[in-house]
Design a protein around this motif. Structure first.
Motif, PDB file in Angstrom:
ATOM      1  N   GLY A 175     148.088  18.091  71.625  1.00  0.00           N
ATOM      2  CA  GLY A 175     149.201  17.982  72.614  1.00  0.00           C
ATOM      3  C   GLY A 175     148.609  17.148  73.852  1.00  0.00           C
ATOM      4  N   GLY A 176     147.517  16.437  73.792  1.00  0.00           N
ATOM      5  CA  GLY A 176     147.223  15.556  74.795  1.00  0.00           C
ATOM      6  C   GLY A 176     145.617  15.973  75.305  1.00  0.00           C
ATOM      7  N   ILE A 177     145.387  15.267  76.276  1.00  0.00           N
ATOM      8  CA  ILE A 177     143.944  15.440  76.981  1.00  0.00           C
ATOM      9  C   ILE A 177     143.849  17.134  77.541  1.00  0.00           C
ATOM     10  CG2 ILE A 177     142.484  14.639  78.728  1.00  0.00           C
ATOM     11  CD1 ILE A 177     143.676  11.833  78.272  1.00  0.00           C
ATOM     12  N   THR A 178     144.999  17.323  78.295  1.00  0.00           N
ATOM     13  CA  THR A 178     144.878  18.632  78.888  1.00  0.00           C
ATOM     14  C   THR A 178     144.563  19.831  78.006  1.00  0.00           C
ATOM     15  OG1 THR A 178     146.472  17.897  80.364  1.00  0.00           O
ATOM     16  CG2 THR A 178     146.402  20.517  80.205  1.00  0.00           C
ATOM     17  N   PRO A 179     145.099  20.093  76.987  1.00  0.00           N
ATOM     18  CA  PRO A 179     144.636  21.034  76.085  1.00  0.00           C
ATOM     19  C   PRO A 179     143.400  20.626  75.010  1.00  0.00           C
ATOM     20  CG  PRO A 179     146.614  19.999  75.000  1.00  0.00           C
ATOM     21  CD  PRO A 179     146.490  19.573  76.556  1.00  0.00           C
ATOM     22  N   TRP A 180     143.159  19.537  74.895  1.00  0.00           N
ATOM     23  CA  TRP A 180     142.002  19.083  74.410  1.00  0.00           C
ATOM     24  C   TRP A 180     140.759  19.359  75.023  1.00  0.00           C
ATOM     25  CZ3 TRP A 180     137.298  16.660  74.903  1.00  0.00           C
ATOM     26  CH2 TRP A 180     136.574  16.181  73.443  1.00  0.00           C
ATOM     27  N   LEU A 181     140.489  19.398  76.420  1.00  0.00           N
ATOM     28  CA  LEU A 181     139.565  19.678  77.181  1.00  0.00           C
ATOM     29  C   LEU A 181     139.488  21.434  77.045  1.00  0.00           C
ATOM     30  CD1 LEU A 181     139.974  17.405  80.190  1.00  0.00           C
ATOM     31  CD2 LEU A 181     138.328  17.436  78.624  1.00  0.00           C
TER      32      LEU A 181
ATOM     33  N   ALA B 264     151.469  14.892  73.428  1.00  0.00           N
ATOM     34  CA  ALA B 264     150.339  14.128  73.985  1.00  0.00           C
ATOM     35  C   ALA B 264     150.652  12.703  74.285  1.00  0.00           C
ATOM     36  CB  ALA B 264     149.631  13.997  72.235  1.00  0.00           C
ATOM     37  N   ALA B 265     151.596  12.183  73.789  1.00  0.00           N
ATOM     38  CA  ALA B 265     151.904  10.659  74.446  1.00  0.00           C
ATOM     39  C   ALA B 265     152.317  10.637  75.737  1.00  0.00           C
ATOM     40  CB  ALA B 265     153.023  10.180  73.898  1.00  0.00           C
ATOM     41  N   LEU B 266     153.176  11.596  76.438  1.00  0.00           N
ATOM     42  CA  LEU B 266     153.235  11.767  77.697  1.00  0.00           C
ATOM     43  C   LEU B 266     151.967  12.380  78.533  1.00  0.00           C
ATOM     44  CD1 LEU B 266     156.613  13.450  77.362  1.00  0.00           C
ATOM     45  CD2 LEU B 266     156.271  11.321  78.490  1.00  0.00           C
ATOM     46  N   ASP B 267     151.387  13.153  77.917  1.00  0.00           N
ATOM     47  CA  ASP B 267     149.980  13.597  78.843  1.00  0.00           C
ATOM     48  C   ASP B 267     148.871  12.580  78.987  1.00  0.00           C
ATOM     49  OD1 ASP B 267     148.780  16.180  79.921  1.00  0.00           O
ATOM     50  OD2 ASP B 267     147.373  15.638  78.139  1.00  0.00           O
ATOM     51  N   THR B 268     148.744  11.918  78.015  1.00  0.00           N
ATOM     52  CA  THR B 268     147.733  10.959  77.869  1.00  0.00           C
ATOM     53  C   THR B 268     148.175   9.735  78.739  1.00  0.00           C
ATOM     54  OG1 THR B 268     148.680   9.793  75.853  1.00  0.00           O
ATOM     55  CG2 THR B 268     146.625  11.265  75.727  1.00  0.00           C
ATOM     56  N   ALA B 269     149.499   9.407  79.043  1.00  0.00           N
ATOM     57  CA  ALA B 269     149.798   8.559  79.937  1.00  0.00           C
ATOM     58  C   ALA B 269     149.845   9.028  81.486  1.00  0.00           C
ATOM     59  CB  ALA B 269     151.251   8.365  79.864  1.00  0.00           C
ATOM     60  N   LEU B 270     149.950  10.363  81.740  1.00  0.00           N
ATOM     61  CA  LEU B 270     149.772  11.213  82.959  1.00  0.00           C
ATOM     62  C   LEU B 270     148.295  11.141  83.418  1.00  0.00           C
ATOM     63  CD1 LEU B 270     152.453  14.055  82.440  1.00  0.00           C
ATOM     64  CD2 LEU B 270     152.680  12.008  84.183  1.00  0.00           C
ATOM     65  N   TRP B 271     147.362  11.452  82.135  1.00  0.00           N
ATOM     66  CA  TRP B 271     145.757  11.084  82.722  1.00  0.00           C
ATOM     67  C   TRP B 271     145.535   9.712  82.911  1.00  0.00           C
ATOM     68  CZ3 TRP B 271     141.700  14.290  83.320  1.00  0.00           C
ATOM     69  CH2 TRP B 271     141.970  15.743  83.241  1.00  0.00           C
ATOM     70  N   ASP B 272     146.119   8.890  82.277  1.00  0.00           N
ATOM     71  CA  ASP B 272     145.556   7.286  82.453  1.00  0.00           C
ATOM     72  C   ASP B 272     146.073   7.308  83.958  1.00  0.00           C
ATOM     73  OD1 ASP B 272     144.910   4.697  81.832  1.00  0.00           O
ATOM     74  OD2 ASP B 272     146.891   4.091  81.633  1.00  0.00           O
ATOM     75  N   LEU B 273     147.270   7.564  84.435  1.00  0.00           N
ATOM     76  CA  LEU B 273     147.894   7.345  85.882  1.00  0.00           C
ATOM     77  C   LEU B 273     146.960   8.248  86.723  1.00  0.00           C
ATOM     78  CD1 LEU B 273     151.544   7.933  85.776  1.00  0.00           C
ATOM     79  CD2 LEU B 273     150.572   6.315  87.144  1.00  0.00           C
ATOM     80  N   ARG B 274     146.501   9.234  86.557  1.00  0.00           N
ATOM     81  CA  ARG B 274     145.578  10.177  87.371  1.00  0.00           C
ATOM     82  C   ARG B 274     144.101   9.502  87.518  1.00  0.00           C
ATOM     83  NH1 ARG B 274     143.346  16.413  85.855  1.00  0.00           N
ATOM     84  NH2 ARG B 274     143.007  17.077  87.938  1.00  0.00           N
TER      85      ARG B 274
END
Length: 369
Positions: A277-283, A104-114
């Motif tokens: 585990g982050g935004i990707t699985p949350w959606l 989650a920490a990494l995935d939310t950072a990647l979404w912030d970048l996106r």
């Protein structure tokens, strides 16, 4: 391409704003693992997770020793590929909270970048389904508060414009829980929603018994009545009561939600962006719930969940528990009981890096240059 060149990893311990106790635990601090991912095109994105009092060292070690080195040199835009590859990289430690929190920490950072790269706020980038979402207050309803304190806090929540109020349950005898809930219901009246949360403390017979006593109070939901691993118990409880059964903060993979939904074991999904585990699985979980005509009312992490709830059509509540005030400049905007997502490109969190640098008790840099 937007190649990942450097990843900063840190932890900040945040003191709870009020004394917080529920039926199984009490906690005075939140450990907050934070990652900041830098790319070769000059952008950076920040993500985070949390633990209640302990466990952050394991999350940080997994990121530092395994996940972050793997990400160096990868294309930050390949969100799905990166998430799945990282999940498989630590598969011996999954499915479970440590791996999910690190992801989650990494995935939310990647979404912030996106989002920053696209110059879009998260709620638009992820779907753009709603302009605002109702908010309910949990911070005034902890199990350690007396009935008089609960009534006072409920009145304050009403005055502040909140549209719901959640009370923790799990006192030794059902009569105690009912008495606490009844005085709050009388204070709030029938036009403000009242929720309850047992934090997994009951076995099946007691959960069924408490639900029978709670029904007269017209509650919005009965949250985490039993341990999350007891799927069959939730099936039995859901079949025995008219109250909506809410689960999700202690589930760590979309397939677990599928099992609950397929077997009518819940009627409200409370997927937590850090624990899943982050935004990707949350959606994915939110859209899965939509196919079952089930609402999403996520657990905790309101700073991210405001945007995520606004991104999907079936999100019906945001939970208000102040979490990041000591290390951010931004605040949740609440108007007449509704939270409005940030219009700023990115995840909507304006981090206070001066405060973070002062408060952090760990800081590691993984540099690929």
């Amino acid at each position: 391409m937007s190649v990942i060149t450097r990843i900063e990893i840190m932890n900040v311990d945040l003191k709870a704003k009020v004394a917080r106790s529920d039926a199984i635990q009490s906690f005075t601090k939140q450990e907050t693992p934070i990652v900041r991912i830098h790319t070769d095109d000059g952008l950076d994105g920040t993500g985070y997770a949390y633990t209640i009092g302990n466990g952050a060292s394991a999350v940080l070690a997994l990121i530092r020793d395994c996940m972050a080195p793997w990400l160096i040199g990868r294309d930050s835009q390949h969100i799905e590929e990166n998430w799945k590859s990282l999940f498989l990289l630590v598969h011996a430690n999954a499915v479970g909270p440590t791996a999910s929190l690190a992801l989650a920490a990494l995935d939310t950072a990647l979404w912030d970048l996106r989002c920053k790269r696209a110059s879009l706020p998260l709620h638009v980038m992820a779907g753009g389904a709603q302009q605002k979402v109702p908010v309910y207050n949990t911070e005034g309803g902890w199990l350690n508060f007396t009935p008089d304190e609960l009534v006072a806090h409920a009145a304050q929540a009403r005055e502040a414009g909140f549209r719901g109020f959640k009370v923790k349950v799990g006192r030794p005898h059902v009569a105690e829980d009912v008495q606490r809930l009844r005085v709050v219901r009388e204070a709030l009246g029938q036009d403000m929603e009242l929720m309850v949360d047992a934090n997994q403390c009951f076995d099946v017979p007691e959960a069924i018994r408490r639900a029978r006593h709670f029904e007269e109070l017209d509650l919005a939901w009965f949250e985490e009545p039993m341990p999350a691993e007891d799927l069959n118990g939730h099936i039995r409880l859901s079949a025995s009561t008219s109250m909506p059964i809410a689960i999700g903060e202690s589930l760590y993979h979309p397939s677990h939600f599928r099992e609950y939904l397929q077997r009518d074991a819940c009627s409200i999904v409370q997927v937590d962006v850090a624990r899943i585990g982050g935004i990707t699985p949350w959606l994915k979980v939110a859209h899965l719930a939509e196919t079952f005509n089930v609402p999403v009312c996520p657990h905790y992490l309101m700073e991210l969940h405001v945007a995520l709830c606004a991104a999907v059509p079936n999100a019906t509540w945001v939970e208000y528990i102040p979490q990041l005030d000591d290390i951010t400049h931004s605040r949740i905007e609440i108007v007449e009981g509704y939270a409005t997502p940030s219009a700023t490109p990115g995840n909507g969190i304006d981090w206070n890096w001066t405060a973070i640098e002062r408060m952090r008790d760990a800081h590691v840099v993984i540099d690929g240059r």
